[in-house]
Design a protein around this motif. Sequence first.
Motif, PDB file in Angstrom:
ATOM      1  N   LYS A 209       1.008  -1.413  -0.118  1.00 14.78           N
ATOM      2  CA  LYS A 209       0.175   0.122   0.281  1.00 14.78           C
ATOM      3  C   LYS A 209       0.871   1.273  -0.297  1.00 14.78           C
ATOM      4  N   GLU A 210       1.548   1.151   1.053  1.00 13.46           N
ATOM      5  CA  GLU A 210       2.621   2.501   0.780  1.00 13.46           C
ATOM      6  C   GLU A 210       3.632   2.630  -0.026  1.00 13.46           C
ATOM      7  N   ARG A 211       3.657   1.599  -1.160  1.00 15.61           N
ATOM      8  CA  ARG A 211       4.438   1.121  -2.286  1.00 15.61           C
ATOM      9  C   ARG A 211       3.804   2.023  -3.373  1.00 15.61           C
ATOM     10  N   LYS A 212       2.668   1.954  -3.729  1.00 14.92           N
ATOM     11  CA  LYS A 212       1.474   2.963  -4.495  1.00 14.92           C
ATOM     12  C   LYS A 212       1.378   4.662  -4.055  1.00 14.92           C
ATOM     13  N   LEU A 213       2.402   4.350  -2.742  1.00 13.48           N
ATOM     14  CA  LEU A 213       1.848   6.017  -2.642  1.00 13.48           C
ATOM     15  C   LEU A 213       3.843   6.483  -2.710  1.00 13.48           C
ATOM     16  N   TRP A 214       4.729   5.734  -3.382  1.00 12.11           N
ATOM     17  CA  TRP A 214       5.697   6.313  -3.733  1.00 12.11           C
ATOM     18  C   TRP A 214       6.384   7.693  -4.214  1.00 12.11           C
ATOM     19  N   ASP A 215       5.631   8.220  -5.073  1.00 10.52           N
ATOM     20  CA  ASP A 215       6.084   9.507  -5.989  1.00 10.52           C
ATOM     21  C   ASP A 215       5.989  10.601  -4.870  1.00 10.52           C
ATOM     22  N   LYS A 216       4.712  10.737  -3.931  1.00  8.99           N
ATOM     23  CA  LYS A 216       4.261  11.246  -2.338  1.00  8.99           C
ATOM     24  C   LYS A 216       5.300  11.626  -1.458  1.00  8.99           C
ATOM     25  N   TYR A 217       5.369  10.262  -1.417  1.00 11.64           N
ATOM     26  CA  TYR A 217       7.211  10.233  -0.594  1.00 11.64           C
ATOM     27  C   TYR A 217       8.434  10.481  -0.834  1.00 11.64           C
ATOM     28  N   GLN A 218       8.304  10.149  -1.815  1.00 11.74           N
ATOM     29  CA  GLN A 218       9.639  10.921  -2.969  1.00 11.74           C
ATOM     30  C   GLN A 218       9.723  12.942  -2.656  1.00 11.74           C
ATOM     31  N   PHE A 219       8.756  13.047  -2.915  1.00 16.36           N
ATOM     32  CA  PHE A 219       8.055  15.005  -2.989  1.00 16.36           C
ATOM     33  C   PHE A 219       8.262  15.419  -1.575  1.00 16.36           C
ATOM     34  N   CYS A 220       7.902  14.732  -0.757  1.00 17.85           N
ATOM     35  CA  CYS A 220       7.600  14.997   1.177  1.00 17.85           C
ATOM     36  C   CYS A 220       9.135  14.777   1.084  1.00 17.85           C
ATOM     37  N   TYR A 221       9.861  13.697   1.274  1.00 19.42           N
ATOM     38  CA  TYR A 221      11.362  13.640   1.294  1.00 19.42           C
ATOM     39  C   TYR A 221      12.299  14.983   0.759  1.00 19.42           C
ATOM     40  N   GLU A 222      12.355  15.047  -0.521  1.00 15.76           N
ATOM     41  CA  GLU A 222      13.011  16.126  -1.115  1.00 15.76           C
ATOM     42  C   GLU A 222      12.621  17.276  -0.555  1.00 15.76           C
ATOM     43  N   ASP A 223      11.437  17.846   0.100  1.00 17.14           N
ATOM     44  CA  ASP A 223      10.785  18.847   0.474  1.00 17.14           C
ATOM     45  C   ASP A 223      11.528  18.969   1.782  1.00 17.14           C
ATOM     46  N   ALA A 224      11.460  18.155   2.249  1.00 16.63           N
ATOM     47  CA  ALA A 224      12.036  18.078   3.884  1.00 16.63           C
ATOM     48  C   ALA A 224      13.228  18.198   3.584  1.00 16.63           C
ATOM     49  N   ILE A 225      14.410  17.407   3.265  1.00 11.63           N
ATOM     50  CA  ILE A 225      15.391  17.605   2.873  1.00 11.63           C
ATOM     51  C   ILE A 225      15.862  18.916   2.292  1.00 11.63           C
ATOM     52  N   ASN A 226      15.234  19.451   1.767  1.00 16.44           N
ATOM     53  CA  ASN A 226      15.684  20.516   1.169  1.00 16.44           C
ATOM     54  C   ASN A 226      15.583  22.537   2.567  1.00 16.44           C
ATOM     55  N   LYS A 227      14.992  21.262   2.846  1.00 18.89           N
ATOM     56  CA  LYS A 227      14.425  22.366   3.807  1.00 18.89           C
ATOM     57  C   LYS A 227      14.840  22.153   5.562  1.00 18.89           C
TER      58      LYS A 227
END
Length: 286
Positions: A209-227
């Motif tokens: 189920k979480e794998r289906k949300l892969w792109d959303k997780y990648q967005f959240c990781y990228e945003d958090a890392i950058n900030k």
Amino acid sequence: MKMETDNYKVSESITLEKKKTLEYIEDAEKKLKKVRKKIADLQNTMYAEGKYSALICLQGMDTAGKDSLIREVFKQFNVRGVEVHSFKVPTELELKHDFLWRHYIALPAKGKVGVFNRTHYENVLVTRVHPEYVFSENIPTVKSLEDLNDAFYHDRMERINNFEKHLAENGTIILKFFLHLSKAEQKNRLLRRLNIPEKNWKFSAGDLKERKLWDKYQFCYEDAINKTSTSHAPWYIIPADDKPTARYIVAKTILDEFEKYDFKEPTLDEKHLDKINEFKDELNNE
């Protein structure tokens, strides 16, 4: 060629999809054995000095290799020198406090290395993908999903920055590692869990189920890392498709950072130094 661990450090805005997930370092396992012994020796000195602590934060998608990395990187540590905390769903008690409380009380004491397997960043990652989880925190200002917008999570990231700044100013060395796994490699690792009976226990239907949300997780990781990648609490993006290489890069990064601090064992005070030969004679003449 000498590996430069700063190449993995986030010092400017990044795009995750442009960062490699696969890298091979020749003889990574052999090199890791040497490096982890050096880290353990430095930690012993850090423990004796009692001035600094270290917080190692590990984040990554399911199957990124966090557990095995902890086992292999820290296996030569004196058990009193390292503490590992794995943060799961918050307990009833933890939910009665602010979102950082359970992480604060798990911080390493001076002289110790604390490893967070999943971290305080879950509060701007999992809860951003599943904002309904925040309702269990019973926050007075959160009345509906509309309140859980980008501003809400960016405010949390700023509070995390302040939290880490406070820790750094009080002697905590903070290193944060994102184990950057490809979606294809995650598929391989999930299939391995299903195909090997001894690994079945690691599999959960929730993983799919979480794998289906892969792109959303990648967005959240990228945003958090950058900030939240700062000079006092930097993020490192570690290619994680090859486990031995990922472990070695993390270990070498920790070693490189520890070596900057020139930890020193305390010396006996003059009163006891003057009598050291007397103490030896007393023991030898028992």
